[in-house]
Design an enzyme around this catalytic site. Structure first.
Site, mmCIF file in Angstrom:
data_model
loop_
_atom_site.group_PDB
_atom_site.id
_atom_site.type_symbol
_atom_site.label_atom_id
_atom_site.label_comp_id
_atom_site.label_asym_id
_atom_site.label_seq_id
_atom_site.Cartn_x
_atom_site.Cartn_y
_atom_site.Cartn_z
ATOM 1 N N LYS A 191 14.911 19.461 41.637
ATOM 2 C CA LYS A 191 14.065 18.885 42.696
ATOM 3 C C LYS A 191 13.894 19.878 43.844
ATOM 4 O O LYS A 191 12.797 20.061 44.375
ATOM 5 C CB LYS A 191 14.689 17.578 43.217
ATOM 6 C CG LYS A 191 14.625 16.434 42.215
ATOM 7 C CD LYS A 191 13.199 15.974 41.976
ATOM 8 C CE LYS A 191 13.070 14.977 40.872
ATOM 9 N NZ LYS A 191 11.701 14.754 40.419
ATOM 10 N N TYR A 202 20.022 18.266 38.096
ATOM 11 C CA TYR A 202 18.877 17.426 38.481
ATOM 12 C C TYR A 202 18.471 17.713 39.931
ATOM 13 O O TYR A 202 17.301 17.968 40.232
ATOM 14 C CB TYR A 202 19.245 15.948 38.301
ATOM 15 C CG TYR A 202 18.250 15.000 38.932
ATOM 16 C CD1 TYR A 202 16.975 14.862 38.396
ATOM 17 C CD2 TYR A 202 18.580 14.266 40.075
ATOM 18 C CE1 TYR A 202 16.050 14.004 38.985
ATOM 19 C CE2 TYR A 202 17.662 13.410 40.660
ATOM 20 C CZ TYR A 202 16.397 13.285 40.117
ATOM 21 O OH TYR A 202 15.493 12.444 40.706
ATOM 22 N N SER A 236 13.889 13.789 45.975
ATOM 23 C CA SER A 236 15.021 12.855 46.014
ATOM 24 C C SER A 236 15.949 13.180 47.178
ATOM 25 O O SER A 236 16.079 14.348 47.572
ATOM 26 C CB SER A 236 15.786 13.003 44.696
ATOM 27 O OG SER A 236 17.032 12.392 44.790
HETATM 28 P P1 NAD Z 1 11.224 7.079 35.068
HETATM 29 O O1 NAD Z 1 12.034 7.813 34.062
HETATM 30 O O2 NAD Z 1 11.087 5.625 34.930
HETATM 31 O O3 NAD Z 1 9.766 7.722 35.165
HETATM 32 C C1 NAD Z 1 9.492 9.065 34.874
HETATM 33 C C2 NAD Z 1 8.364 9.082 33.849
HETATM 34 O O4 NAD Z 1 8.035 10.432 33.538
HETATM 35 C C3 NAD Z 1 8.748 8.386 32.545
HETATM 36 O O5 NAD Z 1 7.745 7.465 32.203
HETATM 37 C C4 NAD Z 1 8.832 9.535 31.544
HETATM 38 O O6 NAD Z 1 8.495 9.111 30.245
HETATM 39 C C5 NAD Z 1 7.845 10.517 32.130
HETATM 40 N N1 NAD Z 1 8.076 11.929 31.789
HETATM 41 C C6 NAD Z 1 9.235 12.625 31.841
HETATM 42 N N2 NAD Z 1 9.020 13.887 31.491
HETATM 43 C C7 NAD Z 1 7.688 14.000 31.200
HETATM 44 C C8 NAD Z 1 6.864 15.060 30.770
HETATM 45 N N3 NAD Z 1 7.348 16.279 30.536
HETATM 46 N N4 NAD Z 1 5.547 14.829 30.601
HETATM 47 C C9 NAD Z 1 5.034 13.597 30.820
HETATM 48 N N5 NAD Z 1 5.773 12.544 31.209
HETATM 49 C C10 NAD Z 1 7.087 12.747 31.397
HETATM 50 O O7 NAD Z 1 11.818 7.463 36.496
HETATM 51 P P2 NAD Z 1 11.455 6.892 37.935
HETATM 52 O O8 NAD Z 1 12.660 6.230 38.471
HETATM 53 O O9 NAD Z 1 10.169 6.186 37.902
HETATM 54 O O10 NAD Z 1 11.297 8.263 38.710
HETATM 55 C C11 NAD Z 1 10.035 8.883 38.939
HETATM 56 C C12 NAD Z 1 10.264 10.201 39.653
HETATM 57 O O11 NAD Z 1 10.988 9.952 40.865
HETATM 58 C C13 NAD Z 1 11.102 11.195 38.862
HETATM 59 O O12 NAD Z 1 10.595 12.477 39.070
HETATM 60 C C14 NAD Z 1 12.482 11.053 39.470
HETATM 61 O O13 NAD Z 1 13.228 12.231 39.350
HETATM 62 C C15 NAD Z 1 12.153 10.763 40.931
HETATM 63 N N6 NAD Z 1 13.220 10.033 41.651
HETATM 64 C C16 NAD Z 1 13.697 8.850 41.141
HETATM 65 C C17 NAD Z 1 14.728 8.184 41.814
HETATM 66 C C18 NAD Z 1 15.305 6.907 41.273
HETATM 67 O O14 NAD Z 1 16.416 6.533 41.687
HETATM 68 N N7 NAD Z 1 14.615 6.181 40.393
HETATM 69 C C19 NAD Z 1 15.254 8.724 43.000
HETATM 70 C C20 NAD Z 1 14.735 9.907 43.477
HETATM 71 C C21 NAD Z 1 13.707 10.556 42.795
HETATM 72 N N1 UFG Z 2 28.152 2.439 41.299
HETATM 73 C C1 UFG Z 2 29.233 1.674 40.875
HETATM 74 N N2 UFG Z 2 29.225 1.237 39.581
HETATM 75 C C2 UFG Z 2 28.211 1.504 38.712
HETATM 76 C C3 UFG Z 2 27.111 2.279 39.172
HETATM 77 C C4 UFG Z 2 27.123 2.734 40.472
HETATM 78 O O1 UFG Z 2 30.149 1.436 41.618
HETATM 79 O O2 UFG Z 2 28.280 1.086 37.547
HETATM 80 C C5 UFG Z 2 28.147 2.919 42.689
HETATM 81 C C6 UFG Z 2 28.141 4.443 42.784
HETATM 82 O O3 UFG Z 2 29.462 4.917 42.800
HETATM 83 C C7 UFG Z 2 27.417 4.642 44.111
HETATM 84 C C8 UFG Z 2 26.470 3.444 44.229
HETATM 85 O O4 UFG Z 2 26.957 2.492 43.289
HETATM 86 O O5 UFG Z 2 28.336 4.565 45.138
HETATM 87 C C9 UFG Z 2 25.038 3.787 43.886
HETATM 88 O O6 UFG Z 2 25.032 4.467 42.634
HETATM 89 P P1 UFG Z 2 23.680 4.732 41.821
HETATM 90 O O7 UFG Z 2 24.070 5.434 40.571
HETATM 91 O O8 UFG Z 2 22.889 3.481 41.713
HETATM 92 O O9 UFG Z 2 22.860 5.675 42.792
HETATM 93 P P2 UFG Z 2 23.200 7.113 43.412
HETATM 94 O O10 UFG Z 2 23.152 6.965 44.888
HETATM 95 O O11 UFG Z 2 24.419 7.690 42.829
HETATM 96 O O12 UFG Z 2 21.982 7.997 42.903
HETATM 97 C C10 UFG Z 2 20.626 7.538 42.971
HETATM 98 C C11 UFG Z 2 19.817 8.145 41.824
HETATM 99 C C12 UFG Z 2 19.689 9.641 42.006
HETATM 100 C C13 UFG Z 2 19.110 9.934 43.366
HETATM 101 C C14 UFG Z 2 19.930 9.273 44.442
HETATM 102 C C15 UFG Z 2 19.246 9.476 45.767
HETATM 103 O O13 UFG Z 2 20.452 7.865 40.589
HETATM 104 O O14 UFG Z 2 18.804 10.130 41.040
HETATM 105 O O15 UFG Z 2 20.058 7.875 44.193
HETATM 106 O O16 UFG Z 2 19.920 8.818 46.775
HETATM 107 F F1 UFG Z 2 19.106 11.254 43.565
#
Ligand code: NAD
Ligand code: UFG
Length: 340
Positions: free
Chosen positions: A154, A150, A125
């Site tokens: 990572k 978190y 991330s």
């Molecule tokens: P998500 O929660 O939709 O997907 C993660 C999946 O992993 C889920 O289906 C959950 O049930 C499964 N899971 C969690 N722990 C597990 C375990 N111990 N064993 C088996 N399955 C398990 O999240 P996502 O948005 O699809 O994210 C996928 C990956 O990308 C995650 O590792 C997350 O940290 C990373 N990531 C997500 C974002 C974002 O904004 N969505 C940003 C950066 C990194």
């Molecule tokens: N925000 C609002 N109102 C809300 C939700 C969010 O104003 O109800 C704003 C936040 O303050 C931020 C922007 O929208 O400025 C984006 O917020 P998000 O929560 O959508 O995303 P973040 O950038 O905070 O974080 C996301 C994921 C993290 C990841 C990161 C990487 O949640 O897991 O992006 O860039 F690490």
């Protein structure tokens, strides 16, 4: 044809990547503990692609079950999405996050090694850059202070993978640092389905537009940005999913250790996203300005030069498409937002 084990494949990014893998003629085996997802999304993946695959309810911490799956299927590489991802929850339940994200990954890698599967793509991330002031972030940007458990999980996993590679050069590893994935598959069959009230901006906006939530609170407009609201790098989840295929192709051919930013390389403010959503979806999004959310950085976006150059990665969808696809998914799946 290569067999790819996808951990966390029922989740948001995982399910979209499964579609792209199947469309790229890979075979897949999926495991998920459904902690933050539903089996239904895997059925939708089969519907979209017209391809059948094996999936198992399995936790990456469950060595016995995991070994049985590695025994049954000849796995060539792993794409590892499984993890817990709430920034706020990670600070309340640090042990759960370290156990699941760090120990879970160690367990997965131990079993991979046992079965001579030494190729992995890992979901990292942009959060690992912490509060570094060097915007846009490059892969070698000096990291700042991390404010969440978190983020630390990572970074720890990145370091563990680096050490594994150092100890045994047969490993081939790609670490992908995602920025802000949004949007959904064009079919509206898979998308992001957050439990309860969403933490992230895009699902919150779309639930306000769909009258599920009354109003968006924008976390302050007093940042040092052009309109005072925070700037982020939003990337369409299908573009992100395609990035995984490029990374996978590379680790299967070369013996490598790479880190790539996957973002669009463009920053949009919160207010810009709200107004793009209104325009793209012909709707209104009621909002008010509230106080800052602790830990938010004013601006972050990716330098994607490395991924472009080495993987030919290109995030082609613009913000309008991201909004349209989000709303399409939202409208087709309204009832799902009340589940769990
Ligand atoms: P998500 O929660 O939709 O997907 C993660 C999946 O992993 C889920 O289906 C959950 O049930 C499964 N899971 C969690 N722990 C597990 C375990 N111990 N064993 C088996 N399955 C398990 O999240 P996502 O948005 O699809 O994210 C996928 C990956 O990308 C995650 O590792 C997350 O940290 C990373 N990531 C997500 C974002 C974002 O904004 N969505 C940003 C950066 C990194
Ligand atoms: N925000 C609002 N109102 C809300 C939700 C969010 O104003 O109800 C704003 C936040 O303050 C931020 C922007 O929208 O400025 C984006 O917020 P998000 O929560 O959508 O995303 P973040 O950038 O905070 O974080 C996301 C994921 C993290 C990841 C990161 C990487 O949640 O897991 O992006 O860039 F690490």
């Amino acid at each position: 044809m290569h067999n790819i084990l996808v951990t966390g494949g029922a989740g948001y990014i995982g399910s979209h990547t499964c579609v792209e893998l199947l469309n790229s003629e890979y075979n897949i085996v999926v495991i998920d503990n459904y902690k933050n997802s539903w089996e239904e999304s895997l059925k939708s993946v089969q519907k979209i692609t017209g391809r059948i695959f094996k999936y198992y309810e399995c936790d990456i911490k469950d060595s016995e079950k995991l070994e049985a799956i590695f025994k049954k299927h000849k796995i060539n590489a792993v794409i590892h999405f499984a993890g817990l991802k709430s920034v706020a929850q990670s600070n309340i339940f640090p042990l759960d996050y370290y156990l699941n994200n760090v120990w879970g990954t160690i367990n997965l890698c131990r079993i991979m090694k046992k079965f001579f599967v030494k190729k992995i793509v890992f979901s990292s991330s942009a959060t690992v850059y912490g509060d570094s002031p060097e915007i846009p972030f490059k892969e070698d940007t000096k990291k700042g202070k991390l404010s969440s458990v978190y983020g630390k999980t990572k970074l720890m996993v990145e370091e563990i993978l680096r050490d594994i590679k150092k100890s045994d050069n047969e490993w081939s590893i790609s670490i992908l640092r995602y920025f802000n994935p949004v949007g959904a598959h064009e079919s509206g069959l898979i998308g992001e389905n957050p439990k309860g009230i969403p933490n992230n901006l895009m699902p919150f906006i779309s639930q306000v537009a769909a009258d599920i939530l009354p109003e968006l609170t924008i976390f302050s407009d007093d940042y040092e940005t052009p309109d005072g609201t925070c700037i982020r790098d939003y990337i369409h989840v299908v573009d992100l999913a395609k990035g995984h295929i490029l990374a996978l192709n590379k680790i299967l051919i070369n013996n490598t250790f790479d880190v790539y930013n996957l973002g669009s390389g463009v920053g949009h403010s919160v207010l810009e996203l709200v107004s793009a959503f209104e325009k793209a979806c012909l709707t209104t999004v009621k909002y008010k300005i509230g106080p800052r959310r602790s830990g938010d950085l004013p601006m972050l976006y990716a330098d994607t030069t490395k991924a472009k150059k080495e993987l030919c990665f290109c995030a082609s969808s613009d913000i309008e498409k991201m909004c349209k696809d989000t709303f399409n998914w939202q409208n087709k799946n309204k009832s799902k937002y009340y589940k769990k």
